[in-house]
Design an enzyme around this catalytic site. Structure first.
Site, PDB file in Angstrom:
ATOM      1  N   GLU A  44       0.618  -1.044   0.410  1.00 53.56           N
ATOM      2  CA  GLU A  44       0.064  -0.057   0.623  1.00 53.56           C
ATOM      3  C   GLU A  44       1.012   1.206   0.255  1.00 53.56           C
ATOM      4  O   GLU A  44       2.011   1.252   0.836  1.00 53.56           O
ATOM      5  CB  GLU A  44      -0.817   0.568   1.727  1.00 53.56           C
ATOM      6  CG  GLU A  44      -1.808   0.867   1.147  1.00 53.56           C
ATOM      7  CD  GLU A  44      -2.893   0.762   2.822  1.00 53.56           C
ATOM      8  OE1 GLU A  44      -3.537   1.869   2.974  1.00 53.56           O
ATOM      9  OE2 GLU A  44      -1.861   0.097   3.526  1.00 53.56           O
ATOM     10  N   LYS A 111      -9.186   2.302  -2.770  1.00 55.23           N
ATOM     11  CA  LYS A 111      -9.595   1.255  -0.677  1.00 55.23           C
ATOM     12  C   LYS A 111     -11.043   1.740  -0.594  1.00 55.23           C
ATOM     13  O   LYS A 111     -11.137   3.282  -0.479  1.00 55.23           O
ATOM     14  CB  LYS A 111      -8.769   2.179   0.066  1.00 55.23           C
ATOM     15  CG  LYS A 111      -8.879   1.911   1.568  1.00 55.23           C
ATOM     16  CD  LYS A 111      -7.450   1.572   2.231  1.00 55.23           C
ATOM     17  CE  LYS A 111      -7.167   1.108   3.365  1.00 55.23           C
ATOM     18  NZ  LYS A 111      -5.591   1.562   4.192  1.00 55.23           N
ATOM     19  N   CYS A 163      -5.267  -3.516   2.487  1.00 56.03           N
ATOM     20  CA  CYS A 163      -5.261  -3.132   4.287  1.00 56.03           C
ATOM     21  C   CYS A 163      -6.500  -3.417   4.659  1.00 56.03           C
ATOM     22  O   CYS A 163      -6.670  -4.685   4.770  1.00 56.03           O
ATOM     23  CB  CYS A 163      -4.433  -1.922   4.512  1.00 56.03           C
ATOM     24  SG  CYS A 163      -3.297  -2.336   6.423  1.00 56.03           S
TER      25      CYS A 163
END
Length: 613
Positions: A44, A111, A163
């Site tokens: 990330e 995300k 994540c």
């Protein structure tokens, strides 16, 4: 599944180090190509570094990240590369992963869930993407799919959870990826290190591979990227609830490439290490990165002979030992920018003499035992060692105040003042040494002291960085015994034989830390409930009364009262502590984990309620 080779790549990046970050990425891509990888996943925000903070809010920073992505494309010929970067669309910034296939940008995934707990503050910078939403993104005049999308390559259907996306239970994007029948899910992450956390990740990755019916590949950032958070560089691949690949964490390398051929399952699994190993490996890596990224020439430490300063001395020594072991002497010297100046049969100790300078700063209240402990430890690890007394400075300060007040200071009337002036008198001269050496001054406060303010501001809190401020004293005392045995550090024998003491009162007083405060084992239990679990004083008493059955309930109440009173009174100290590494599941640094008002009512009503129980 076709027999395709994939790679997870972890990199040690630094915000605003555009060239360095770019070079590490391209070198890793070249290595992955050499190893035959066809799909490569970076962590990330690998292009910029996760710790860029409010730089993400600027207009120019995400734009420059896109320019870096454009420059990367030619290095991605004959390979698929997925890499994280921030992208601004109008007035919103998104945390994304771009996929480049054979030099062409294929799409960008955004995300969907942002981390906002503990050390993370992503909602300040980023906007979460909506599930199912897709738009066209203008890439040099070409329309590129952006948002909630998946990809195909040589018969493999793959997608991403970024994540925090994976930690959201039934709402996680992975379930929608399963419904789309993906074969492989990548999780590019910037997940902070904490002792014991890798077991949680392993459970997540293994469970995900079963629940989502796919290969699941996790890739984390590496190193002390920007000061406080340390990333462990973990790479894991699981299928059907079984881990197939797991690398060794917390490497000193600039990057690591771990390849694995799908549909061919030879396991490559590094063992999960105990917390004691994790602590020393993470701390020593954190110190190494802090040293080289701050462009400092070493460390300076006021070595008291006690537990805290001795722990830090060993962490620096392990930084050198482990750096030489993993990188080799020459590469390690290049990395830190410090060279051995003379030939030596023991290059590790010679480097230590240049990297770590220590000083024992005694007073008439210091004992021969602590002096001997400090001297022996410094000599055993090869650190430069000085010793001097500060009685003259203490006398000078004290005399000036006595003349101004027209009276003598006494231990009966001025105990705290006379203790603090000793600790503060040590600060200017040790700072002088750090300035002369162009070195970082290491502060020695631990988390237990931070809880209750048992540290002299501008005294033992002075420093450029406070490596153990996020670790409790109970663990430190345990770890020192472990380190003496498991790390072969015989110089710790004197340290481990001593009872922790500030040595600020006259020697006949028999001052000890636990006599001043309470047993460190009790502080650990109270802070666990008060800080980590956010319990009230009454709740804590009711819980610990059942857990600590050997402790008198009246004394337990007194310890809880003392903890909360000292905690409330000393928030201003915690606000001023030097930057520290996040090493445990929680810490008391208001800049990273636990915020508390500087001024408050000090739990007055809550402590009154405690008395009624």
């Amino acid at each position: 599944m076709p027999p395709i080779k994939i790679a997870g790549v972890t990199v040690n990046q630094t915000p605003l180090d555009w060239k360095g970050n770019f070079d590490r990425i391209t070198q890793a891509i070249s290595q992955a190509k050499l190893e035959g990888a066809e799909i490569v996943c970076f962590p990330e925000l690998a292009i910029t570094g996760y710790g860029s903070e409010d730089l993400f809010l600027s207009y120019w920073y995400p734009q420059k990240a896109l320019k870096q992505l454009e420059a990367l494309a030619p290095f991605c010929k004959n390979i698929v590369v997925a890499i994280g970067l921030p992208i601004r669309i109008e007035n919103k910034v998104y945390n994304t992963v771009a996929v480049i296939e054979d030099g062409h940008l294929k799409g960008i995934v955004a995300k969907q869930f942002l981390a906002i707990d503990g050390v993370h503050y992503e909602f300040r910078w980023f906007t979460p993407w909506q599930a199912h939403k897709q738009i066209d993104f203008d890439w040099n005049g070409e329309k590129i799919p952006f948002g909630d999308i998946t990809f195909h390559y040589k018969g493999i259907h793959y997608g991403f959870e970024i994540c925090e996306d994976a930690w959201r239970g039934i709402d996680r994007p992975g379930y929608r990826l399963r419904d789309r029948k993906v074969d492989l899910i990548f999780n590019p992450s910037a997940s902070h290190f904490a002792m014991g956390k890798t077991r949680e990740r392993k459970d997540l990755v293994e469970t995900s591979s079963t629940l989502l019916n796919s290969y699941y590949c996790y890739v984390n950032l590496l190193g002390n990227e920007s000061g406080r958070m340390i990333f462990d560089g973990e790479i894991m691949l699981s299928k059907e609830g079984k881990t197939l690949v797991r690398n060794q964490l917390l490497s000193y390398q600039d990057f690591q490439v771990v390849t694995f051929e799908l549909a061919n399952h030879p396991q490559q699994i590094a063992p999960i290490q105990p917390k004691e190993w994790e602590f020393v490996q993470a701390s020593s890596l954190g110190l190494l990165d802090y040293l080289r990224k701050s462009k400092s020439r070493g460390f300076v430490l006021s070595l008291s002979g006690g537990a805290d300063s001795s722990t830090i001395a060993i962490l620096v020594a392990e930084m050198v030992r482990r750096g030489i072991q993993e990188l080799g002497l020459e590469k390690f010297q290049q990395k830190i920018g410090i060279q051995i100046t003379t030939g030596s049969n023991d290059p590790e100790k010679e480097l230590m003499g240049q990297i770590l300078t220590t000083a024992y700063q005694g007073t008439k209240n210091s004992s021969q035992d602590t002096f001997q402990s400090a001297k022996n430890l410094a000599e055993s690890i090869g650190a430069t060692f000085y010793s001097w007394t500060i009685d003259e400075e203490v006398h000078s300060y004290t005399q000036k105040i006595e003349e101004a007040l027209g009276r003598k200071l006494t231990w009966e009337q001025d105990d705290l003042t006379l203790q603090n002036i000793q600790a503060r008198s040590r600060s200017p001269i040790i700072w002088m040494l750090a300035n002369i050496k162009n070195a970082l001054l290491l502060s020695t406060s631990n988390r237990s002291e931070g809880d209750v303010g048992y540290a002299t501001m501008d005294g033992d809190t002075s420093g450029s960085i406070s490596p153990i401020a996020a670790v409790d004293k109970h663990f430190i005392l345990h770890w020192l015994r472990w380190a003496q045995r498991e790390l072969d550090r015989p110089g710790l024998a004197f340290v481990n034989a001593l009872t922790p003491t500030a040595e600020l009162r006259p020697l006949g007083n028999s001052q000890t830390d636990e006599k001043d405060l309470m047993p460190y084992s009790v502080i650990v239990e109270i802070e666990r409930l008060a800080v980590r679990d956010r319990r009230s004083p009454a709740d804590i008493f009711l819980i610990l009364r059942e857990e600590l059955t050997s402790l008198d309930p009246k004394l337990l109440k007194e310890y809880i009262r003392k903890f909360f009173r000292l905690w409330s009174r000393n928030q201003w100290k915690r606000e001023r502590l030097a930057p520290s590494f996040h090493l445990d599941e929680f810490n008391v640094d208001p800049k990273t984990w636990y915020r508390f008002p500087i001024l408050s009512g000090g739990y007055a009503e809550e402590l009154e309620l405690l008395e009624q129980l």
